[in-house]
Design a protein around this motif. Structure first.
Motif, PDB file in Angstrom:
ATOM      1  N   TYR A 315       3.755   7.209 -12.244  1.00  0.00           N
ATOM      2  CA  TYR A 315       2.986   6.168 -11.578  1.00  0.00           C
ATOM      3  C   TYR A 315       3.939   5.407 -10.663  1.00  0.00           C
ATOM      4  CZ  TYR A 315      -0.604   7.042 -15.102  1.00  0.00           C
ATOM      5  OH  TYR A 315      -1.557   7.633 -15.899  1.00  0.00           O
ATOM      6  N   ILE A 316       3.934   5.790  -9.380  1.00  0.00           N
ATOM      7  CA  ILE A 316       4.836   5.189  -8.396  1.00  0.00           C
ATOM      8  C   ILE A 316       3.978   4.685  -7.242  1.00  0.00           C
ATOM      9  CG2 ILE A 316       6.831   5.551  -6.914  1.00  0.00           C
ATOM     10  CD1 ILE A 316       7.623   7.848  -8.734  1.00  0.00           C
ATOM     11  N   PRO A 317       3.783   3.385  -7.115  1.00  0.00           N
ATOM     12  CA  PRO A 317       2.874   2.857  -6.082  1.00  0.00           C
ATOM     13  C   PRO A 317       3.481   2.950  -4.690  1.00  0.00           C
ATOM     14  CG  PRO A 317       3.941   1.061  -7.235  1.00  0.00           C
ATOM     15  CD  PRO A 317       4.376   2.319  -7.938  1.00  0.00           C
ATOM     16  N   ASP A 318       2.593   2.884  -3.692  1.00  0.00           N
ATOM     17  CA  ASP A 318       3.029   2.834  -2.298  1.00  0.00           C
ATOM     18  C   ASP A 318       3.143   1.375  -1.868  1.00  0.00           C
ATOM     19  OD1 ASP A 318       0.140   2.392  -0.625  1.00  0.00           O
ATOM     20  OD2 ASP A 318       0.024   3.229  -2.648  1.00  0.00           O
ATOM     21  N   ASN A 319       3.555   1.172  -0.631  1.00  0.00           N
ATOM     22  CA  ASN A 319       3.787  -0.188  -0.147  1.00  0.00           C
ATOM     23  C   ASN A 319       2.501  -0.996   0.001  1.00  0.00           C
ATOM     24  OD1 ASN A 319       6.596  -0.022   0.056  1.00  0.00           O
ATOM     25  ND2 ASN A 319       6.470   1.015   2.029  1.00  0.00           N
ATOM     26  N   GLY A 320       1.366  -0.333   0.117  1.00  0.00           N
ATOM     27  CA  GLY A 320       0.126  -1.062   0.342  1.00  0.00           C
ATOM     28  C   GLY A 320      -0.744  -1.234  -0.879  1.00  0.00           C
ATOM     29  N   TYR A 321      -0.204  -0.986  -2.073  1.00  0.00           N
ATOM     30  CA  TYR A 321      -1.064  -1.056  -3.259  1.00  0.00           C
ATOM     31  C   TYR A 321      -1.486  -2.483  -3.570  1.00  0.00           C
ATOM     32  CZ  TYR A 321       2.360  -3.005  -6.552  1.00  0.00           C
ATOM     33  OH  TYR A 321       3.230  -3.833  -7.216  1.00  0.00           O
ATOM     34  N   ARG A 322      -0.678  -3.471  -3.222  1.00  0.00           N
ATOM     35  CA  ARG A 322      -1.056  -4.857  -3.494  1.00  0.00           C
ATOM     36  C   ARG A 322      -2.259  -5.294  -2.653  1.00  0.00           C
ATOM     37  NH1 ARG A 322       3.160  -8.308  -5.862  1.00  0.00           N
ATOM     38  NH2 ARG A 322       4.938  -7.024  -6.462  1.00  0.00           N
ATOM     39  N   LYS A 323      -2.362  -4.743  -1.443  1.00  0.00           N
ATOM     40  CA  LYS A 323      -3.496  -5.098  -0.590  1.00  0.00           C
ATOM     41  C   LYS A 323      -4.808  -4.544  -1.145  1.00  0.00           C
ATOM     42  CE  LYS A 323      -0.622  -5.223   3.574  1.00  0.00           C
ATOM     43  NZ  LYS A 323      -0.404  -4.656   4.928  1.00  0.00           N
ATOM     44  N   ARG A 324      -4.724  -3.465  -1.902  1.00  0.00           N
ATOM     45  CA  ARG A 324      -5.932  -2.860  -2.470  1.00  0.00           C
ATOM     46  C   ARG A 324      -6.255  -3.393  -3.860  1.00  0.00           C
ATOM     47  NH1 ARG A 324      -2.847   1.649  -0.952  1.00  0.00           N
ATOM     48  NH2 ARG A 324      -2.621   2.203  -3.154  1.00  0.00           N
ATOM     49  N   ASP A 325      -5.313  -4.086  -4.478  1.00  0.00           N
ATOM     50  CA  ASP A 325      -5.496  -4.583  -5.838  1.00  0.00           C
ATOM     51  C   ASP A 325      -6.109  -5.985  -5.786  1.00  0.00           C
ATOM     52  OD1 ASP A 325      -5.363  -5.296  -8.500  1.00  0.00           O
ATOM     53  OD2 ASP A 325      -3.401  -4.382  -8.816  1.00  0.00           O
ATOM     54  N   ARG A 327      -6.175  -8.192  -7.947  1.00  0.00           N
ATOM     55  CA  ARG A 327      -5.367  -9.173  -8.667  1.00  0.00           C
ATOM     56  C   ARG A 327      -4.415  -9.922  -7.738  1.00  0.00           C
ATOM     57  NH1 ARG A 327      -2.722  -5.561 -13.247  1.00  0.00           N
ATOM     58  NH2 ARG A 327      -2.278  -4.360 -11.356  1.00  0.00           N
ATOM     59  N   TYR A 328      -4.115  -9.327  -6.578  1.00  0.00           N
ATOM     60  CA  TYR A 328      -3.201  -9.965  -5.626  1.00  0.00           C
ATOM     61  C   TYR A 328      -3.949 -10.610  -4.469  1.00  0.00           C
ATOM     62  CZ  TYR A 328       0.338  -7.274  -8.106  1.00  0.00           C
ATOM     63  OH  TYR A 328       1.141  -6.742  -9.069  1.00  0.00           O
ATOM     64  N   ALA A 329      -5.211 -10.922  -4.665  1.00  0.00           N
ATOM     65  CA  ALA A 329      -5.988 -11.573  -3.605  1.00  0.00           C
ATOM     66  C   ALA A 329      -5.390 -12.952  -3.305  1.00  0.00           C
ATOM     67  CB  ALA A 329      -7.447 -11.710  -4.034  1.00  0.00           C
ATOM     68  N   ARG A 448      -3.092   0.465 -12.760  1.00  0.00           N
ATOM     69  CA  ARG A 448      -2.765  -0.958 -12.686  1.00  0.00           C
ATOM     70  C   ARG A 448      -2.137  -1.451 -13.985  1.00  0.00           C
ATOM     71  NH1 ARG A 448      -8.561  -2.588  -9.844  1.00  0.00           N
ATOM     72  NH2 ARG A 448      -8.090  -1.661  -7.798  1.00  0.00           N
ATOM     73  N   GLU A 449      -2.571  -0.882 -15.087  1.00  0.00           N
ATOM     74  CA  GLU A 449      -1.955  -1.251 -16.360  1.00  0.00           C
ATOM     75  C   GLU A 449      -0.505  -0.786 -16.415  1.00  0.00           C
ATOM     76  OE1 GLU A 449      -2.310  -0.136 -21.124  1.00  0.00           O
ATOM     77  OE2 GLU A 449      -3.824   0.566 -19.692  1.00  0.00           O
ATOM     78  N   MET A 450      -0.234   0.416 -15.902  1.00  0.00           N
ATOM     79  CA  MET A 450       1.128   0.932 -15.935  1.00  0.00           C
ATOM     80  C   MET A 450       2.056   0.112 -15.046  1.00  0.00           C
ATOM     81  SD  MET A 450       1.018   3.334 -18.104  1.00  0.00           S
ATOM     82  CE  MET A 450       2.613   4.058 -17.847  1.00  0.00           C
TER      83      MET A 450
END
Length: 505
Positions: A315-325, A327-329, A448-450
């Motif tokens: 589970y290795i996120p990309d740079n834009g995962y926060r924009k899609r999550d 929880r980071y609104a 997201r849990e990981m």
């Protein structure tokens, strides 16, 4: 006036039992038991040749105890280690009242080399025997730290060649000046001679370095990286607080008890290239169900394809995962705040030209309108710019030459006739694409849990090393020596975990 008992300060002669200073459950007790009963130091003993002749040497077990205890207390200087062995009762108890010179301690750490990896593996085996490795998740992360290298002495061979030629010309000019008929006062002659000597010595050092290093240093992708004349294995890397000359310390941490299962130091700041070595080095520790997690810096197509080919879940996120999550609104509000230590806001430019954002682009009709309201014609609909699909537009000659906004649109309006602009098209992801598969995995509830579990696993470890152990730089030069020092720090962390979980009581 109230009367109180006398408080004694300063020197006082007391009988001390060193064995009673090592309390069960403490770090120093676990350290001494581990070194005396668990670790094999025969490789260190093989280095000594004083069986018949020569003075007695300090036991490597004693030196190892002193260094690891000092690292656990945030002491990295060998001079401070020597002072602690002389003044601190706990260091006296651990070392058996030995007082090695600081040069002996510095040489022990500097010349350890590959033996640090063997010690780290032995401590890791003890942690596994104590049941502290769960093998469910390994979290990989790294930290960039400066080393004992000068950032000012970085450059390419061409840069160093120009510097050497410049110094040689300056030295030759000074020699010609001294050959002139007039004579300087005696003090000025001595200063000029010293300056000429320093200049010639620096030029000789540059020439020697160029002869010893006939080629530029190449990176992972084959491009030329900056070399360094003090430590050519270190790298110039950007951090959140500026550019440093140093190494990246990488650690793979097991989730169960936050045991570091692998520690490596690399002279590069490109984290994408460090995922593969960390995964390969932990092959003997992981099980078939072990998954890997890392931050966005390790996300790359090559790394993910390597993991998929080996059948390793990750589970290795990309740079834009926060924009899609969700929880980071609202994170834009915090990103817009200035940094309290270093203001990273871009400086305003004196003259602002029109950017592609000022042009109205319609991706469906594939049309473009300039800020002046004129339509541009397509000059390339199947272009590749840095591997990404794009479409190019160019203004008509009749519109651009007569436009009153040429000064805002063209950088050199007197030489350039028309404006060109390009727009990137959205990437077409295939179902079997490794990047798209990882994106879907990260956006899932389990992904997201990981991410949260990764934070809770690896970040406290680096907080312990950086804050509690005061690891703010590497004090050695060369990748082998820096790697050994990094492994010693990570081994100190693992011994601390053994002590906190009640081992060797």
């Amino acid at each position: 006036m109230p009367r109180f008992k006398t408080v004694h300060k300063g020197l006082k002669l007391l009988p001390v039992d060193f064995d009673k200073q090592l309390l069960p459950g403490s770090f120093e007790h676990a350290l001494c038991y581990l070194v005396d009963h668990e670790l094999d130091l025969s490789d260190f003993h093989a280095r000594y040749r004083n069986d018949v002749e020569g003075a007695p040497a300090f036991d490597p077990a004693v030196l190892l105890k002193i260094v690891l205890l000092a690292y656990s207390r945030g002491i990295v200087s060998s001079r401070k280690m020597e002072a602690a062995c002389r003044d601190h009762v706990l260091f006296m108890a651990v070392s058996g009242d030995s007082q090695p010179h600081f040069t002996t301690l510095a040489a022990f750490v500097s010349n350890m080399g590959d033996l640090a990896a063997k010690l780290f593996a032995q401590v890791l085996a003890v942690c596994d025997r104590q049941g502290l490795i769960g093998r469910e998740m390994f979290a990989i992360d790294g930290v960039k730290l400066p080393s004992n290298a000068s950032k000012a002495r970085s450059g390419t061979r061409a840069d160093f060649l120009r510097q050497a030629e410049k110094m040689e010309k300056a030295a030759q000019a000074m020699i010609e000046q001294q050959r002139q008929s007039y004579r300087h006062p005696e003090g000025e002659d001595q200063r000029a001679a010293r300056q000429l000597e320093r200049l010639q010595a620096s030029a000789r050092q540059l020439r020697t370095w160029l002869n010893d290093n006939p080629e530029d240093r190449k990176g992972v992708t084959g491009r030329v990286n900056l070399s360094n004349r003090t430590d050519n294995e270190s790298a110039k890397m950007a951090t959140g607080k500026g550019v440093i000359q140093g190494y990246t310390g990488v650690a793979a941490v097991d989730e169960k008890a936050q045991i570091i299962v692998e520690a490596q130091a690399h002279g590069t700041g490109a984290e994408q290239a460090l995922l593969g070595p960390a995964v390969e080095a932990t092959a003997h520790v992981r099980s078939s169900d072990t998954c890997y997690t890392a931050d966005a810096g390790y996300h790359s197509r090559a790394g993910l394809e390597q993991l998929r080919a080996a059948g390793i879940p990750a589970y290795i996120p990309d740079n834009g995962y926060r924009k899609r999550d969700p929880r980071y609104a609202g994170q834009e509000l915090h990103l817009s705040k200035p940094d309290p230590l270093w203001d990273k806001t871009p400086k305003p430019r004196a003259s602002k030209l029109y950017t592609p954002a000022d042009f109205r682009f319609d991706p469906e009709r594939k049309s473009c309108v300039c800020p002046a309201g004129k339509s541009l014609y397509s000059s390339g609909s199947h272009c590749l710019i840095k591997g990404q699909r794009a479409i190019k537009f160019q203004g008509a000659m009749r519109d651009c030459l007569a436009c009153l906004q040429r000064a805002k649109c063209l950088r050199k309006p007197e030489k350039t006739a028309t404006r060109q602009v390009a727009f990137f098209l959205p990437k077409v992801q295939q179902e079997d694409d490794v990047l798209e598969q990882m994106r879907q995995r990260i956006d899932s509830p389990q992904g997201r849990e990981m991410i949260g579990r990764r934070f809770a696993t690896v970040e406290p470890v680096f907080g312990n090393l950086r804050h509690n152990k005061r690891l703010d730089r590497f004090t050695l030069r060369g990748r082998t020596r820096v790697d050994g020092q990094w492994k010693l720090y990570c081994m100190t962390h693992n011994i601390e975990k053994l002590a906190s979980h009640g081992a060797f009581r």
